[in-house]
Design an enzyme around this catalytic site. Structure first.
Site, PDB file in Angstrom:
ATOM      1  N   LYS A 162       3.118  25.243  -3.767  1.00 61.26           N
ATOM      2  CA  LYS A 162       1.834  24.688  -3.296  1.00 61.26           C
ATOM      3  C   LYS A 162       1.879  23.162  -3.348  1.00 61.26           C
ATOM      4  O   LYS A 162       1.132  22.507  -4.080  1.00 61.26           O
ATOM      5  CB  LYS A 162       0.690  25.228  -4.141  1.00 61.26           C
ATOM      6  CG  LYS A 162       0.538  26.739  -4.038  1.00 61.26           C
ATOM      7  CD  LYS A 162      -0.680  27.255  -4.790  1.00 61.26           C
ATOM      8  CE  LYS A 162      -0.844  28.753  -4.585  1.00 61.26           C
ATOM      9  NZ  LYS A 162      -2.026  29.319  -5.271  1.00 61.26           N
TER      10      LYS A 162
ATOM     11  N   LYS B 213       7.537  40.156  -2.928  1.00 59.70           N
ATOM     12  CA  LYS B 213       6.085  40.290  -3.023  1.00 59.70           C
ATOM     13  C   LYS B 213       5.594  41.549  -2.303  1.00 59.70           C
ATOM     14  O   LYS B 213       6.405  42.306  -1.752  1.00 59.70           O
ATOM     15  CB  LYS B 213       5.431  39.052  -2.419  1.00 59.70           C
ATOM     16  CG  LYS B 213       5.902  37.768  -3.085  1.00 59.70           C
ATOM     17  CD  LYS B 213       5.415  36.515  -2.375  1.00 59.70           C
ATOM     18  CE  LYS B 213       4.010  36.164  -2.785  1.00 59.70           C
ATOM     19  NZ  LYS B 213       3.668  34.776  -2.345  1.00 59.70           N
TER      20      LYS B 213
ATOM     21  N   GLU C  99       7.237  39.963  -8.036  1.00 55.93           N
ATOM     22  CA  GLU C  99       5.839  39.729  -8.378  1.00 55.93           C
ATOM     23  C   GLU C  99       5.207  41.062  -8.766  1.00 55.93           C
ATOM     24  O   GLU C  99       5.218  42.002  -7.968  1.00 55.93           O
ATOM     25  CB  GLU C  99       5.143  39.124  -7.153  1.00 55.93           C
ATOM     26  CG  GLU C  99       3.745  38.627  -7.410  1.00 55.93           C
ATOM     27  CD  GLU C  99       3.135  38.005  -6.151  1.00 55.93           C
ATOM     28  OE1 GLU C  99       3.626  36.947  -5.698  1.00 55.93           O
ATOM     29  OE2 GLU C  99       2.202  38.603  -5.593  1.00 55.93           O
TER      30      GLU C  99
ATOM     31  N   ARG D 181       0.829  -1.220   0.000  1.00 52.73           N
ATOM     32  CA  ARG D 181       0.000   0.000   0.000  1.00 52.73           C
ATOM     33  C   ARG D 181       0.857   1.262   0.000  1.00 52.73           C
ATOM     34  O   ARG D 181       0.569   2.227  -0.704  1.00 52.73           O
ATOM     35  CB  ARG D 181      -0.913  -0.029   1.229  1.00 52.73           C
ATOM     36  CG  ARG D 181      -1.949   1.068   1.278  1.00 52.73           C
ATOM     37  CD  ARG D 181      -3.041   0.882   0.237  1.00 52.73           C
ATOM     38  NE  ARG D 181      -2.862   1.779  -0.889  1.00 52.73           N
ATOM     39  CZ  ARG D 181      -3.266   1.492  -2.116  1.00 52.73           C
ATOM     40  NH1 ARG D 181      -3.857   0.332  -2.397  1.00 52.73           N
ATOM     41  NH2 ARG D 181      -3.063   2.347  -3.094  1.00 52.73           N
TER      42      ARG D 181
ATOM     43  N   ASP E 205       1.402  38.500 -12.104  1.00 54.25           N
ATOM     44  CA  ASP E 205       0.513  37.855 -11.155  1.00 54.25           C
ATOM     45  C   ASP E 205      -0.956  38.063 -11.530  1.00 54.25           C
ATOM     46  O   ASP E 205      -1.477  39.172 -11.424  1.00 54.25           O
ATOM     47  CB  ASP E 205       0.789  38.429  -9.757  1.00 54.25           C
ATOM     48  CG  ASP E 205       0.014  37.686  -8.697  1.00 54.25           C
ATOM     49  OD1 ASP E 205      -0.126  36.453  -8.812  1.00 54.25           O
ATOM     50  OD2 ASP E 205      -0.470  38.333  -7.752  1.00 54.25           O
TER      51      ASP E 205
END
Lengths: 282, 282, 282, 282, 282, 282
Positions: free
Chosen positions: A135, A167, A197, A100, A218
Site C-alpha cells: 500500500k 489469497k 493468507e 521544494r 488476516d
C-alpha cells in the site's frame, strides 16, 4: 540496507523536478544572477527519523552539475527539531530550483521512517519484526520501502513478482489451499517463498499442511492470533495483518507472531517537516 | 476542472504498475487460467470524497485492453463507507494485477479530496477560497492538484514556471520588493500573475506599492492578518499561509483574507480506504 | 508460468522495431500499396520447443493496429520442422515491417526453450530441477527466463534484488559465512531466501551452520557433490553449478542434488530457425 | 569502425543494469561497506576476439560516477584464455553491481567477433568480404554489427531504412524485378544502394537488366553461384546468402562472389567466457 | 515514399501535445462538457502542397481514442486556399486540445512540401533531382524529409550513419581524398555510397580518381559546375550545393548536374497556413 | 529571462543528436583518430541576434564529456556576419558529430530572436509589447519562447494549461462571454489570468463586463482597434492579434494597444546562418 539509486528512481527525480520547474522559476530567473553562489541548509522542523538524504546529491546534480551536497547525518538517524541534516553549496538559482523537490522527498520519506521507528520501538521487547505492505504511493515503492528500512522495519516482498502471496481468489480458482500452493511452487522461481493468507484457524491448518513458508493471519483478533501461533508452532513464519496501530501493536506482538505488517507506514505516516534556508554570497 | 490524462500521468501509471507487477504475479499466473473472467467492485471502506476514478480505465487498459471499467460515480462525490464507486469486468488476471495500483491511487487522491472538502466546508460562510501548495508528493503534482479541485479547493500555481512568487532571496538579491517585482514583470509571460511573500506589515505595504497582484501573509497571527487585509483594502488579493489546520481555518477566514493555503492537503491528508472484491466466473 | 508483457518488455519491442524499421522499409514502401492486405504464416524450420508466440500480437500491434495475430499453438509446445505456429493477417506493409523482428524474438527464445527441454528431459528420472542463471542477454532477462519456464525449467532469482546469493567477496568483507548470512538476513526482505556459494565441503558445512536456505556447490566434481549432498542431508536445498552440459547433466543429477543451474540455457542455446511466408491479396 | 555510444545504446545499458540490480544487491548492500574500495580484473576464460570493452566505462559510470575503467586492450584484439583485458577501480559495491551486466555484454559481443574472425580468416585468400544480416538479437542491432566489424567483417545495411533489398513480395506486387527496382529508385534516398534477391539465373539476369547495384544469390548451390558470377561479370556486386558455415565458406568464396553473408554471426555465435575477479581494499 | 510512424515520431507527437496541453486546457475544461461531441474541419488558408495529414490520426488518438479522423486528400496533393483537407469527429474537448498541435505540424510540413514542389517544378525540363540536406529542425528530421518527398524532392542521406560524405577535415586527417575514400570504403557498410565534397576542379579530379560514387560541387559558380560536369562525364553522380534559390536553380540545372541540394527546403520554407473550424453538437 | 535546460529539452537534444548520428559518422569514424583533438569556432554568416548558445555545452557533453565549450557572447546579443560567438575544444570526432545539430539549433533560434528584435525595434517608441503565440514548432515550444525573450519580446502563455483564453467554442458552449469567464474563474488556478478573444466591439464590451484580465482584438482593422482601446480604457489589457507584419506593426502600435502578438516569430522567421570551422591538432 542502503538503496541503489536505480534508473527508475532517477526518472522519478527528473519527473519531480520537471513538474515543479518546467522551463524555469519566473521569480528566480528574473532576480538572481546566473553566477550568484550560496549555501543552503536543510533543517528538521520536527523531531523524527530522517530518510531521503541519499537522494539530495542526485536532485541537485540533475539541475546543475556544480552544486555540491554534503550530508551531515546518515539516513536512519533520529533528529531533533532544529537539526541541520545537510547542506548544498553552489549557484543560488540551482538551490532555489531544487529546494521544494528536495524537501518534498525528505518530508515524506522521513515521515515513513519516523512512524516505522515508533512501531519498531513499541515492540522492541519482542522478537517480532515490523513489515511494510504494497500500500505505497504510486511510483515511490522502492523509496518508501527504503524509508521503512531506515526506520528499523523489515521489507515484505517488493511486488507481486518476487514472492508469492496466495489469497482467496487463488484458492477459489484451484479448489483448495493445498492445490494453490502446489501450483505456485511448480511455477515460481525456486528462491521465492510462498505465503498464504488465512482468515481463520481452519485455513491456518490447511496452509500449514500445504507447506506454506509463511502464514498471514488476516484481520484476526488477538485470541485467534495466539491460537494460530500455538497451532503453527514454528513450522512456518506467522504474519499478523490488518488494522495495526501504534496503540495495538504491542498486544499483537504479545500473541507471539513473528511479523506484524502495517500499511499505515507508507500510506498514512504524517510528514516530518524540513526547510531549507539559503544564504547568498557565500 | 477535469484533468487531461497527460503523457506524464500515463508514464506514472505505467511505472506504478511496473513496480508492483514486474513480469507477473507469482500466485495469480500459477493459479488463475488466462481465460478466466470476473468482475471487481471498488468499494469505499470509509466516508470521504472520492477522487481518482478517472484513472481506473487507463490503469487496467495498460494491463489488458479487454478490461472494461464502469464508473458508478464521478470524482468529487461524497460517499459513505460501503458505497461501490466503480466496477471492472474482464480477465481475472488483469483485475488482480491492477488491483493494488488502482487502490493506491484511489486511497491517496480521495484522501486529499476529503481533507480539502473539510476545509472548504469549514469556511463556507466566507468568500475565501482554500488553496493547495507545492508541497506535493514527487511525481504526483498534477494528480494531487486535481484531487484538491475535486474536494472543492482552488489550485495555487502548478509550479515555479506558470506564476511568480517573490520571496526573501529574490528581494535580497534585487535590494527591494519593488525592484524584485519590476524585474519579474519585465521577464515573465504577460499572462502570469505576481505574488509577494510578506512577513510583516511593512512588507505588505511595499508589496502593495510594488503593484503585486497577490500578497501572501506568511505565518502572521490573526491580528496581523486582519490589519493586513485592512491595509490592502482589495487593491491586491490576500493569501494567508502557514500552519493552517481544520481547527484554525475558520478564524483565519474571519480576518477577511481572500485565500487560505494549506500544505497539509497534499502532504498529510489521511488516506480514504477502498477495497476491490473480485467475483470469478461472471 | 505465463509472462506479463510489462512496460519494460513493450519498450524492448518498440526499440527492436525501431532499430530495424526506422522511418520505413525502402523496398516495401515503394512497391506495396498502402491498402494491400495479406496473410503471413510463421513456420518452424527445425524441430524444437516454441517460445515467444505471446509477443507476436504486440509486435504487429505496435506497427499497425489492424494486424490480427492468431496463435495456432501455445508457447512451450514441441514442434516439428514445418509446423505452422501462428498467422498474421492485415496490411502487407505491416507484415513485412514486423517480419524480421518477430522472427528474431521467436528464434532466440525458442532456442532457449529447446535447450532447456533437452536438459530437463535428460534428468527426468530424477527429482532435480534445471535452473537458469543471470548470464542472460542484456535487456532480455525476463523474456529469457520465460523461455526457460516454457522449456520446463525453473527460474533461479530474477536479479540481485529478489533473493540473496552470498559469494566470496561478501564472506571476505564480513569475516565468515556465518556473519555474511546474518547480515543479509538482517537487511533483506523477509520473504527473500538466502543462498551461499560453497567451493568446498568446509564451506558447505559453514553454510549449513549459518542456516542458508540453499547451498550452491560451485564447480565441484561429482564425488564432492555426492559428499556434499550427504552432508547437507535435506537441511538445505542443494544447487550444482558450473560447466553443466547435456552430456554431463545426468551424472550430476545422480549425485542427488536438488537443482542444476546452466548458464548455457540463455547464453549459448542455438537458435531455432523460423520463417514467415507472406501471401498477398488474401 | 568505432561505434558511437548513442542514446539508444545508453538506454539499453541502463535497462540491462536495471533488470539485474533493481533497488540493490541484497547480499552486497548488507555486507560491503559503502566506502570500501577495490579493483576488478576482467579476464578472458577462452581464446577469442574481444568486443564490448568500449561499453565498460559507461556501464560502471551509470552505477557510480567514481568507478575508473582502464582498458588494457582494444576491441578487435585476439586474446588467449587468461588474458586480462580491462580493470575497474572504485567502490566495491559498484564493481559487484556492474559485474554481471558487464560480463554479459562482453561474452556475447566477443562471441560474435570471434566467429566473424574465423569466417574472415577462412576466406582470407580471396577478395570477398564477410557480411552480417538483420538476424540480430532484439535491441542489440548496432552493438552486434559493431562486433562483426571488430571481428574483421563488413556490415550489410543497418535496417530496412538505409538501403533497399528487393524480395519476392515486392516483385510480385509490381509485376517484375525491373518495375520493383524502378519504383525503389524513384522513392529511396539518392545515396541508397539497391540490392535484388535472386533465386535462379533468370532472376539474376533480370536484376542485372534492372540495374541493381548488388545481386543476392539466395540459397543457390556452388555451381549456380559460379555461373551467376560469370553472368554478372562485375557489372553488379554479388552476395552469396544462405546456410553458410565455417566448413563451407571457402568453397563459396571460390565461386568468385564478392560478399558472403552469415546470420550465424549474430544469432548463433558461441559466447566467449570472461570473468571478473575483485580484490578488496586496494 | 510513405512514412512509417516510428516510435521516435510518436514520442515527438506526445511531447508536442504535452508541451501545449499539460494537465488540461483551462478554458475548455471549464466550459465544454465531457460528453459534447463535434466535428472539426481542417482547411488550407493559402495555396500549397499539403503534408502531415498522415499524422492527424495519431495526434488525436493520443488525446482520446474516440476521435475519428478522415483524410479527404493524400499528402503531396496541391491544394487551393479554402480546401478542406481533413475532418476530425469526436469529443469537442479532444478536438480543441489537439487543434494547435495538429495545425503546427501541418503548417510546417506543408511549407516544406510546397517550397520543394516549386523547386522541382523549376527544373522539370531537366533530369536533375532536388535534394534536401541535414539542415533540418532538431527532432523533425524524418518528418521533414518525408515532406520533401511529398513535394516531389529526393532525400539525400538521413544522417551521418547511412551514407558517407567526405569533407575537408577527413581529407586533412588522412592526407588526401584518395586515402580518405579508401578508409571509408574499408569501414562502412557495403551498401553505403560515398560522396566527396569538392571545392575546385582539382578536387573533383581527385574525387573521381578515388572512385567516389557522388561528387558534391561545393559553392562553385555556374562555369565551374559546367566544367566539372564535363570532367566527370557520368563516371560519378554530380551534386550542386550552396546558395540555391528559386531564382537560380534553373541555371544550375542547365549546367548538367544530376542533383541540386537545398537547405532552405527544411530551414527556411514559409509555412502554409491552415485552420480548424469546430462545429459543436454534430 | 534565462532558460532552465529541463529534462524535456535534454530529451530533445538527445533525440536530435540521435537522428543525425545514429551509431556513428561513416566518414569521421573511418578517417579521424579517436584521440585527435581540435577546436571549432562557431561563426555567424549573417547579421542577427544570437540565441541558442546556452545549449551548446549540453549538446557536446552528450556526445563526449571531454568537450569544453566557451561562449564568447551571451544569447540576445546582436552580432554582425563574421562574428565568432563560441568555441568548442576537444576530440575532433565529437566536434564533427555535434556540428550539424548545434548549428541547426543556433540557426533556428537565432532566426526567431532576430525577427523578434526587428518587431520590438519597430515599436520602440510605444509602450506596447511584442508577444509570441502557440504557433511554434512541435517539440520546441519552450526553446522558441526563450528565443523570443532573447529578441526582446514577451511571452504569451506557455500552453493551454497556464492561462486561459476564452474563444468562440467556449462562448457558444456556455451561452455568453460572461458565463464562459465565470466558469473559467471558478475552475482555474487562482494565479491564472483570463483573456477573451473578441471579434467586434460588442464582444469587447461583453468581455469587459465579464471582467476579463486581457481582451484580444482578433483580426480587427486599425480603426476598430483604436475604438476598442478607447472603449476598454485601461480597465483590461489589450492584445492585437492577426496578420501582423514588420510593415504593419507600427501602425497597430499607434492604436494604443498594450500587446501585439505575432505567430510569424516562431513559424516563419528566416534562419540566421552559422557555420563551424574545425582546426585540427590544436
Amino acid at each position: 540496507m542502503d538503496i541503489h539509486v536505480s534508473p527508475q528512481i532517477e526518472r522519478l527525480i527528473r519527473d519531480s523536478l520537471d513538474e515543479d520547474i518546467g522551463a524555469g522559476d519566473l521569480a528566480t530567473m528574473a532576480t538572481i544572477a546566473a553566477d550568484a553562489r550560496g549555501k543552503g541548509l536543510f533543517r528538521a522542523k520536527k523531531d523524527g527519523v530522517v530518510a531521503g538524504l541519499v537522494l539530495l546529491d542526485r536532485i541537485f546534480y540533475f539541475i546543475d552539475h556544480r552544486v555540491e551536497v554534503r550530508l551531515l547525518l546518515k539516513d536512519g538517524t533520529a533528529v531533533k527539531s532544529g537539526t541541520v541534516v545537510a547542506e548544498a553549496i553552489g549557484p543560488v538559482r540551482a538551490l532555489l530550483l531544487g529546494e521544494r523537490t528536495a524537501l518534498n522527498f525528505l518530508q515524506r520519506l522521513s515521515g515513513t521512517a519516523t512512524l516505522t521507528r515508533k512501531l519498531v520501538d513499541a515492540v522492541k521487547d519482542f522478537s517480532c519484526k515490523v513489515l511494510d505492505t504494497r500500500k505505497t504511493t504510486p511510483g515511490l515503492r522502492t523509496l518508501e520501502k527504503y524509508a521503512v528500512r531506515m526506520g528499523g522495519g523489515t521489507n515484505h516482498r517488493i511486488g507481486l513478482y518476487d514472492a508469492a502471496l496466495v489469497k482467496d481468489n487463488h484458492i477459489e480458482a484451484t479448489g483448495s489451499i493445498a492445490e494453490a500452493v502446489k501450483a505456485v511452487r511448480r511455477h515460481a522461481p525456486f528462491m521465492a517463498k510462498v505465503e498464504v493468507e488465512a482468515g481463520d484457524l481452519k485455513q491456518v491448518q490447511e496452509a500449514l499442511d500445504a507447506g506454506a513458508d509463511v502464514i498471514m493471519l488476516d484481520n484476526m483478533n488477538l485470541a485467534q492470533m495466539a491460537e494460530a501461533v500455538t497451532l503453527i508452532n514454528k513450522r512456518a513464519g506467522v504474519e499478523a495483518s490488518g488494522g495495526i496501530t501504534l496503540e495495538s501493536i504491542r498486544q499483537v506482538a504479545e500473541t507471539g507472531v513473528d511479523f506484524i505488517s502495517s500499511g499505515a507506514l507508507t500510506h498514512s505516516a504524517p510528514v516530518v517537516d524540513f526547510n531549507m534556508k539559503i544564504t547568498m554570497n557565500v
